[in-house]
Scaffold this motif. Sequence first.
Motif, PDB file in Angstrom:
ATOM      1  N   GLN A 111       0.814  -1.221   0.000  1.00  0.00           N
ATOM      2  CA  GLN A 111       0.000   0.000   0.000  1.00  0.00           C
ATOM      3  C   GLN A 111       0.850   1.275   0.000  1.00  0.00           C
ATOM      4  O   GLN A 111       0.540   2.250   0.678  1.00  0.00           O
ATOM      5  CB  GLN A 111      -0.960  -0.003   1.205  1.00  0.00           C
ATOM      6  CG  GLN A 111      -1.961  -1.135   1.162  1.00  0.00           C
ATOM      7  CD  GLN A 111      -2.969  -1.079   2.300  1.00  0.00           C
ATOM      8  OE1 GLN A 111      -2.840  -0.296   3.227  1.00  0.00           O
ATOM      9  NE2 GLN A 111      -3.979  -1.915   2.224  1.00  0.00           N
ATOM     10  N   ASN A 112       1.929   1.242  -0.775  1.00  0.00           N
ATOM     11  CA  ASN A 112       2.787   2.416  -0.918  1.00  0.00           C
ATOM     12  C   ASN A 112       2.709   3.012  -2.325  1.00  0.00           C
ATOM     13  O   ASN A 112       3.521   3.866  -2.682  1.00  0.00           O
ATOM     14  CB  ASN A 112       4.249   2.052  -0.612  1.00  0.00           C
ATOM     15  CG  ASN A 112       4.503   1.942   0.869  1.00  0.00           C
ATOM     16  OD1 ASN A 112       3.946   2.703   1.664  1.00  0.00           O
ATOM     17  ND2 ASN A 112       5.337   0.988   1.257  1.00  0.00           N
ATOM     18  N   GLY A 113       1.737   2.541  -3.091  1.00  0.00           N
ATOM     19  CA  GLY A 113       1.660   2.964  -4.482  1.00  0.00           C
ATOM     20  C   GLY A 113       2.485   2.042  -5.362  1.00  0.00           C
ATOM     21  O   GLY A 113       3.355   1.314  -4.874  1.00  0.00           O
ATOM     22  N   ILE A 114       2.210   2.065  -6.662  1.00  0.00           N
ATOM     23  CA  ILE A 114       2.912   1.187  -7.598  1.00  0.00           C
ATOM     24  C   ILE A 114       3.238   1.975  -8.873  1.00  0.00           C
ATOM     25  O   ILE A 114       2.394   2.703  -9.394  1.00  0.00           O
ATOM     26  CB  ILE A 114       2.061  -0.036  -7.988  1.00  0.00           C
ATOM     27  CG1 ILE A 114       1.576  -0.794  -6.749  1.00  0.00           C
ATOM     28  CG2 ILE A 114       2.852  -0.975  -8.904  1.00  0.00           C
ATOM     29  CD1 ILE A 114       0.592  -1.909  -7.062  1.00  0.00           C
ATOM     30  N   ILE A 115       4.470   1.802  -9.352  1.00  0.00           N
ATOM     31  CA  ILE A 115       4.855   2.312 -10.663  1.00  0.00           C
ATOM     32  C   ILE A 115       5.009   1.103 -11.576  1.00  0.00           C
ATOM     33  O   ILE A 115       5.929   0.297 -11.409  1.00  0.00           O
ATOM     34  CB  ILE A 115       6.174   3.100 -10.616  1.00  0.00           C
ATOM     35  CG1 ILE A 115       6.042   4.314  -9.689  1.00  0.00           C
ATOM     36  CG2 ILE A 115       6.568   3.565 -12.023  1.00  0.00           C
ATOM     37  CD1 ILE A 115       7.350   5.068  -9.484  1.00  0.00           C
ATOM     38  N   LEU A 116       4.098   0.961 -12.514  1.00  0.00           N
ATOM     39  CA  LEU A 116       4.155  -0.124 -13.483  1.00  0.00           C
ATOM     40  C   LEU A 116       5.015   0.317 -14.659  1.00  0.00           C
ATOM     41  O   LEU A 116       4.725   1.327 -15.299  1.00  0.00           O
ATOM     42  CB  LEU A 116       2.750  -0.482 -13.960  1.00  0.00           C
ATOM     43  CG  LEU A 116       1.778  -0.989 -12.886  1.00  0.00           C
ATOM     44  CD1 LEU A 116       0.365  -1.104 -13.456  1.00  0.00           C
ATOM     45  CD2 LEU A 116       2.242  -2.333 -12.333  1.00  0.00           C
ATOM     46  N   ILE A 117       6.073  -0.417 -14.933  1.00  0.00           N
ATOM     47  CA  ILE A 117       7.006  -0.093 -16.008  1.00  0.00           C
ATOM     48  C   ILE A 117       6.730  -1.054 -17.156  1.00  0.00           C
ATOM     49  O   ILE A 117       7.023  -2.242 -17.066  1.00  0.00           O
ATOM     50  CB  ILE A 117       8.458  -0.216 -15.518  1.00  0.00           C
ATOM     51  CG1 ILE A 117       8.686   0.736 -14.332  1.00  0.00           C
ATOM     52  CG2 ILE A 117       9.441   0.074 -16.638  1.00  0.00           C
ATOM     53  CD1 ILE A 117      10.033   0.569 -13.654  1.00  0.00           C
ATOM     54  N   ALA A 118       6.131  -0.536 -18.224  1.00  0.00           N
ATOM     55  CA  ALA A 118       5.637  -1.387 -19.309  1.00  0.00           C
ATOM     56  C   ALA A 118       6.324  -1.057 -20.632  1.00  0.00           C
ATOM     57  O   ALA A 118       5.896  -0.146 -21.350  1.00  0.00           O
ATOM     58  CB  ALA A 118       4.130  -1.224 -19.447  1.00  0.00           C
ATOM     59  N   PRO A 119       7.393  -1.768 -20.982  1.00  0.00           N
ATOM     60  CA  PRO A 119       8.070  -1.517 -22.269  1.00  0.00           C
ATOM     61  C   PRO A 119       7.201  -1.958 -23.441  1.00  0.00           C
ATOM     62  O   PRO A 119       6.214  -2.686 -23.273  1.00  0.00           O
ATOM     63  CB  PRO A 119       9.341  -2.369 -22.161  1.00  0.00           C
ATOM     64  CG  PRO A 119       9.003  -3.438 -21.182  1.00  0.00           C
ATOM     65  CD  PRO A 119       8.057  -2.828 -20.201  1.00  0.00           C
ATOM     66  N   HIS A 120       7.578  -1.530 -24.639  1.00  0.00           N
ATOM     67  CA  HIS A 120       6.840  -1.902 -25.848  1.00  0.00           C
ATOM     68  C   HIS A 120       7.207  -3.332 -26.237  1.00  0.00           C
ATOM     69  O   HIS A 120       7.934  -3.578 -27.206  1.00  0.00           O
ATOM     70  CB  HIS A 120       7.158  -0.934 -26.986  1.00  0.00           C
ATOM     71  CG  HIS A 120       6.518   0.401 -26.812  1.00  0.00           C
ATOM     72  ND1 HIS A 120       7.064   1.394 -26.032  1.00  0.00           N
ATOM     73  CD2 HIS A 120       5.358   0.910 -27.316  1.00  0.00           C
ATOM     74  CE1 HIS A 120       6.284   2.465 -26.074  1.00  0.00           C
ATOM     75  NE2 HIS A 120       5.239   2.192 -26.835  1.00  0.00           N
ATOM     76  N   LEU A 121       6.700  -4.258 -25.473  1.00  0.00           N
ATOM     77  CA  LEU A 121       7.025  -5.671 -25.622  1.00  0.00           C
ATOM     78  C   LEU A 121       5.737  -6.479 -25.618  1.00  0.00           C
ATOM     79  O   LEU A 121       4.900  -6.312 -24.730  1.00  0.00           O
ATOM     80  CB  LEU A 121       7.937  -6.107 -24.471  1.00  0.00           C
ATOM     81  CG  LEU A 121       8.400  -7.558 -24.446  1.00  0.00           C
ATOM     82  CD1 LEU A 121       9.291  -7.869 -25.645  1.00  0.00           C
ATOM     83  CD2 LEU A 121       9.168  -7.851 -23.146  1.00  0.00           C
ATOM     84  N   GLY A 122       5.562  -7.341 -26.607  1.00  0.00           N
ATOM     85  CA  GLY A 122       4.325  -8.094 -26.689  1.00  0.00           C
ATOM     86  C   GLY A 122       3.167  -7.177 -27.038  1.00  0.00           C
ATOM     87  O   GLY A 122       3.286  -6.278 -27.850  1.00  0.00           O
ATOM     88  N   ASN A 123       2.039  -7.401 -26.381  1.00  0.00           N
ATOM     89  CA  ASN A 123       0.857  -6.562 -26.607  1.00  0.00           C
ATOM     90  C   ASN A 123       0.558  -5.782 -25.340  1.00  0.00           C
ATOM     91  O   ASN A 123      -0.098  -6.278 -24.420  1.00  0.00           O
ATOM     92  CB  ASN A 123      -0.344  -7.415 -27.009  1.00  0.00           C
ATOM     93  CG  ASN A 123      -1.517  -6.571 -27.478  1.00  0.00           C
ATOM     94  OD1 ASN A 123      -1.800  -5.519 -26.923  1.00  0.00           O
ATOM     95  ND2 ASN A 123      -2.200  -7.027 -28.507  1.00  0.00           N
ATOM     96  N   TRP A 124       1.053  -4.531 -25.280  1.00  0.00           N
ATOM     97  CA  TRP A 124       0.889  -3.726 -24.068  1.00  0.00           C
ATOM     98  C   TRP A 124      -0.554  -3.303 -23.842  1.00  0.00           C
ATOM     99  O   TRP A 124      -0.939  -2.995 -22.721  1.00  0.00           O
ATOM    100  CB  TRP A 124       1.813  -2.512 -24.116  1.00  0.00           C
ATOM    101  CG  TRP A 124       1.759  -1.733 -25.396  1.00  0.00           C
ATOM    102  CD1 TRP A 124       0.995  -0.639 -25.660  1.00  0.00           C
ATOM    103  CD2 TRP A 124       2.515  -1.994 -26.578  1.00  0.00           C
ATOM    104  NE1 TRP A 124       1.207  -0.204 -26.949  1.00  0.00           N
ATOM    105  CE2 TRP A 124       2.145  -1.013 -27.538  1.00  0.00           C
ATOM    106  CE3 TRP A 124       3.469  -2.947 -26.921  1.00  0.00           C
ATOM    107  CZ2 TRP A 124       2.692  -0.976 -28.819  1.00  0.00           C
ATOM    108  CZ3 TRP A 124       4.003  -2.907 -28.200  1.00  0.00           C
ATOM    109  CH2 TRP A 124       3.628  -1.940 -29.125  1.00  0.00           C
ATOM    110  N   GLU A 125      -1.388  -3.297 -24.892  1.00  0.00           N
ATOM    111  CA  GLU A 125      -2.791  -2.934 -24.714  1.00  0.00           C
ATOM    112  C   GLU A 125      -3.520  -3.952 -23.834  1.00  0.00           C
ATOM    113  O   GLU A 125      -4.445  -3.605 -23.100  1.00  0.00           O
ATOM    114  CB  GLU A 125      -3.496  -2.828 -26.066  1.00  0.00           C
ATOM    115  CG  GLU A 125      -3.017  -1.687 -26.949  1.00  0.00           C
ATOM    116  CD  GLU A 125      -3.445  -0.315 -26.441  1.00  0.00           C
ATOM    117  OE1 GLU A 125      -4.310  -0.260 -25.558  1.00  0.00           O
ATOM    118  OE2 GLU A 125      -2.899   0.686 -26.928  1.00  0.00           O
TER     119      GLU A 125
END
Length: 293
Positions: A111-125
């Motif tokens: 419960q400290n917050g989350i930064i999701l790091i999503a590279p352009h890999l696979g299907n990011w949608e």
Amino acid sequence: MKSAAVYLMIGIIRLVSLLPLGGAHGVGWLIGIMLWYSRSGSAKVVMKNLELCFPEKTLQERQKLAKSSLIALGKTYGEMGVAWMWPIPKVNKLITQVEGMEYLQKALDDQNGIILIAPHLGNWELLNHFFRQHLFMTVMYKAPKIPALDKFIFKTRKRVDVGLVPADKGGVIKLFKLLKNKGVIAVLPDQEPSLKSGVFAPFFGQQALTGKLIGDLARKTPAYLLCCYAKRLDDGNYGVVLKPANDEIRNKDLLVSATALNQSIEECIQDCPEQYQWVYKRFRRQPDGTKLY
């Protein structure tokens, strides 16, 4: 892009969305094959990037990877209608594997917050569909200049209940506020920033202008750093992969921070390198002012 071309593109996406997944992949395969055998500009960029990032591979190995990469890119294009227009429960069923769910659960429990790091890999949608089942996240959104395209993309992303903030200074301020309130944000880490917003750091052994935003967000908040991507499986379905990012991203030294970020992205890419968006001109600017493309 002219308005007529935009409406044509939207129409094609809608038509492809009527196909079964195998049909959409078939359309994507054809797009990738055409990009490769026509010796398109995209194919040339992919080969240049692979030459820079995998000098140890033979020319034949890089050509094979480049061809596979363009086919994967084509399939991602073919999947736009799937991710954007299929009924949400139907899309969710396409995600048949999840690796690293324990890390997401830990991040939620902290419960400290989350930064999701999503590279352009696979299907990011497809990540939007996965995460909406577990949390509410906010992403930065740069509106296309053509209103019709902006309306279409905005509508398709909002239907999965994703928060959107503008890709500008005001949007960055909102991201900081969200994290201070223990919220969840998602950031694309591998887009080339402006010179003032980035620092040159090694990426697959090459100097790449790397955004400072994720490091700034990580240093000023206790948010959990989680890399994520949705890769295409052999059976055509998808597996979501979640893994902790390198905590050195929080380092006050901007070069150390950016290097750690790029190392985290590299680890994700090595899992399925053919599904990375190598068509992007990642090394366009160089520290000496030259351009590689």
